[in-house]
Design a protein around this motif. Structure first.
Motif, PDB file in Angstrom:
ATOM      1  N   GLY A 177      41.915  64.988  15.099  1.00 39.12           N
ATOM      2  CA  GLY A 177      43.372  64.992  14.988  1.00 39.12           C
ATOM      3  C   GLY A 177      44.068  64.128  16.022  1.00 39.12           C
ATOM      4  N   ILE A 178      43.487  62.975  16.348  1.00 43.04           N
ATOM      5  CA  ILE A 178      44.099  62.109  17.354  1.00 43.04           C
ATOM      6  C   ILE A 178      44.469  60.727  16.805  1.00 43.04           C
ATOM      7  N   GLU A 179      44.482  60.577  15.455  1.00 47.67           N
ATOM      8  CA  GLU A 179      44.771  59.250  14.883  1.00 47.67           C
ATOM      9  C   GLU A 179      46.115  58.703  15.350  1.00 47.67           C
ATOM     10  N   GLN A 180      47.092  59.598  15.498  1.00 51.16           N
ATOM     11  CA  GLN A 180      48.457  59.163  15.814  1.00 51.16           C
ATOM     12  C   GLN A 180      48.658  58.748  17.276  1.00 51.16           C
ATOM     13  N   ILE A 181      47.732  59.115  18.142  1.00 56.05           N
ATOM     14  CA  ILE A 181      47.950  58.859  19.574  1.00 56.05           C
ATOM     15  C   ILE A 181      46.942  57.882  20.177  1.00 56.05           C
ATOM     16  N   LEU A 182      46.192  57.198  19.311  1.00 59.59           N
ATOM     17  CA  LEU A 182      45.124  56.331  19.819  1.00 59.59           C
ATOM     18  C   LEU A 182      45.613  55.185  20.700  1.00 59.59           C
ATOM     19  N   GLU A 183      46.853  54.726  20.436  1.00 54.57           N
ATOM     20  CA  GLU A 183      47.363  53.599  21.223  1.00 54.57           C
ATOM     21  C   GLU A 183      47.989  54.047  22.544  1.00 54.57           C
ATOM     22  N   LYS A 184      48.124  55.341  22.726  1.00 51.48           N
ATOM     23  CA  LYS A 184      48.736  55.843  23.966  1.00 51.48           C
ATOM     24  C   LYS A 184      47.751  55.785  25.128  1.00 51.48           C
ATOM     25  N   PHE A 185      48.324  55.861  26.337  1.00 52.53           N
ATOM     26  CA  PHE A 185      47.508  55.870  27.543  1.00 52.53           C
ATOM     27  C   PHE A 185      47.305  57.317  28.001  1.00 52.53           C
ATOM     28  N   PRO A 186      46.244  57.579  28.755  1.00 56.72           N
ATOM     29  CA  PRO A 186      45.960  58.961  29.145  1.00 56.72           C
ATOM     30  C   PRO A 186      47.159  59.681  29.781  1.00 56.72           C
ATOM     31  N   TYR A 187      47.930  58.960  30.614  1.00 58.91           N
ATOM     32  CA  TYR A 187      49.054  59.629  31.281  1.00 58.91           C
ATOM     33  C   TYR A 187      50.214  59.933  30.335  1.00 58.91           C
ATOM     34  N   GLU A 188      50.122  59.462  29.103  1.00 59.26           N
ATOM     35  CA  GLU A 188      51.191  59.727  28.132  1.00 59.26           C
ATOM     36  C   GLU A 188      50.880  60.903  27.205  1.00 59.26           C
ATOM     37  N   VAL A 189      49.698  61.525  27.375  1.00 57.28           N
ATOM     38  CA  VAL A 189      49.332  62.616  26.461  1.00 57.28           C
ATOM     39  C   VAL A 189      48.983  63.882  27.245  1.00 57.28           C
TER      40      VAL A 189
ATOM     41  N   LEU B 219      38.879  59.832  31.901  1.00 56.78           N
ATOM     42  CA  LEU B 219      39.381  58.702  31.115  1.00 56.78           C
ATOM     43  C   LEU B 219      39.947  57.662  32.080  1.00 56.78           C
ATOM     44  N   LEU B 220      39.870  56.408  31.689  1.00 59.54           N
ATOM     45  CA  LEU B 220      40.441  55.352  32.527  1.00 59.54           C
ATOM     46  C   LEU B 220      41.919  55.207  32.199  1.00 59.54           C
ATOM     47  N   ASP B 221      42.757  55.320  33.231  1.00 59.57           N
ATOM     48  CA  ASP B 221      44.211  55.329  33.025  1.00 59.57           C
ATOM     49  C   ASP B 221      44.775  53.992  32.576  1.00 59.57           C
ATOM     50  N   THR B 222      44.055  52.908  32.830  1.00 58.79           N
ATOM     51  CA  THR B 222      44.566  51.590  32.456  1.00 58.79           C
ATOM     52  C   THR B 222      44.138  51.196  31.037  1.00 58.79           C
ATOM     53  N   PHE B 223      43.392  52.062  30.387  1.00 59.06           N
ATOM     54  CA  PHE B 223      42.956  51.829  29.007  1.00 59.06           C
ATOM     55  C   PHE B 223      43.677  52.789  28.074  1.00 59.06           C
ATOM     56  N   SER B 224      43.998  52.323  26.862  1.00 54.54           N
ATOM     57  CA  SER B 224      44.523  53.241  25.845  1.00 54.54           C
ATOM     58  C   SER B 224      43.416  54.238  25.494  1.00 54.54           C
ATOM     59  N   LEU B 225      43.806  55.318  24.806  1.00 49.63           N
ATOM     60  CA  LEU B 225      42.788  56.287  24.391  1.00 49.63           C
ATOM     61  C   LEU B 225      41.726  55.599  23.544  1.00 49.63           C
TER      62      LEU B 225
END
Ligand SMILES: Nc1ncnc2c1ncn2[C@@H]1O[C@H](COP(=O)(O)OP(=O)(O)OP(=O)(O)O)[C@@H](O)[C@H]1O
Ligand SMILES: [Mg+2]
Length: 255
Positions: A134-146, A98-104
């Protein structure tokens, strides 16, 4: 219907000056039906990644052919390969990619952005996939946040969003803890039950025991294969373990 046909695939790596040659694949032949879930196992150095890279059209074989729905991907022009890959294949890697500078969400949209789909279409496709994973709630997060498991689910969403003919996975559970592994394997089984064809390289007997068929590769050839048939996952696990023992001790598989 045969989705994938691999015929007499051979890959020889040669060093730049033609000195050392390594025969990574000597003669690989198998096919995959539409809707199958196939795992491939083999010792380190047996040619699994080499095979996957050729199926992914990231590398060319020395000889042989790979037909995806009858089209020989080995012969696709260099200029058309990227688009072909994007339109037909989905990838899931051990390290998520995943690209770290992009949200999920933006990571998941990336293949659609590259094929110039409009935003409404992207949102429409994402909704059911995000729900299923089951990822609807975390779509705006960045890879390093999950978590690793969440990253892998986003990677699966990215693979599914183009509705690919075939998902190619290289050690998809390799970096996951046991709970996330179980979750991912359940997910793969679910999407396979819904018709998605999956081809997965794995060292994990547990992961392979979820597949409908396991191919064993040894010395650059398909050495043996096991069909699940009506076996439970536990019985399949047992059979795979026995076969791996036979492979590593050099005997012949007795089936
Ligand atoms: N780019 C390359 N140049 C030369 N030899 C290579 C190259 N890539 C792989 N090989 C060799 O080809 C053989 C098969 O390698 P491959 O990476 O396909 O094995 P693998 O089954 O994926 O192993 P692992 O389980 O360790 O990932 C090995 O002997 C390897 O050293
Ligand atoms: Mg490998």
């Amino acid at each position: 219907m045969k989705l994938l046909e691999v015929n007499n695939l051979k890959k020889i790596y040669s060093s730049r000056f033609g000195g050392n040659q390594v025969q990574a694949l000597s003669n690989v032949t198998f096919s995959v039906e539409k809707g199958e879930y196939v795992a491939i196992m083999g010792e380190s150095g047996s040619g699994k990644t080499t095979l996957l890279n050729i199926l992914a059209s990231l590398d060319k074989p020395t000889s042989g052919e790979v037909l995806l729905q009858g089209k020989n991907i080995v012969a696709i022009k260099e200029s058309e390969i990227t688009a072909f890959r994007r339109e037909n294949l989905g990838f899931v890697f051990q390290d998520f990619n995943l690209l770290d500078t992009f949200s999920l969400k933006d990571n998941i949209f990336l293949p659609l952005v590259l094929s110039r789909k409009n935003y409404r279409e992207m949102e429409k496709r994402l909704k059911p996939i995000a729900e299923k994973l089951g990822i609807e709630q975390i779509l705006e997060k960045f890879p390093y946040e999950v978590s690793g498991g969440q990253k892998q689910r986003a990677a699966v969403a990215r693979a599914l969003i183009t509705d690919p003919q075939l998902i190619l996975a290289d050690e998809p559970t390799g970096a996951l803890d046991s709970k996330s592994t179980d979750h991912l394997l359940k997910l793969f089984s679910d999407i396979n039950n819904e018709g998605q064809t999956i081809f997965m390289v794995t060292h994990s007997t547990k992961a392979a025991s979820h597949a409908g068929r396991v191919l064993f590769i040894k010395d650059g050839e398909v050495f043996h294969q096991l069909y699940r048939g009506s076996m439970s996952k536990e019985e399949m696990f047992e059979k795979i373990s026995n076969t791996l023992t036979v492979i590593t001790t050099g005997g012949a598989a007795n089936e």
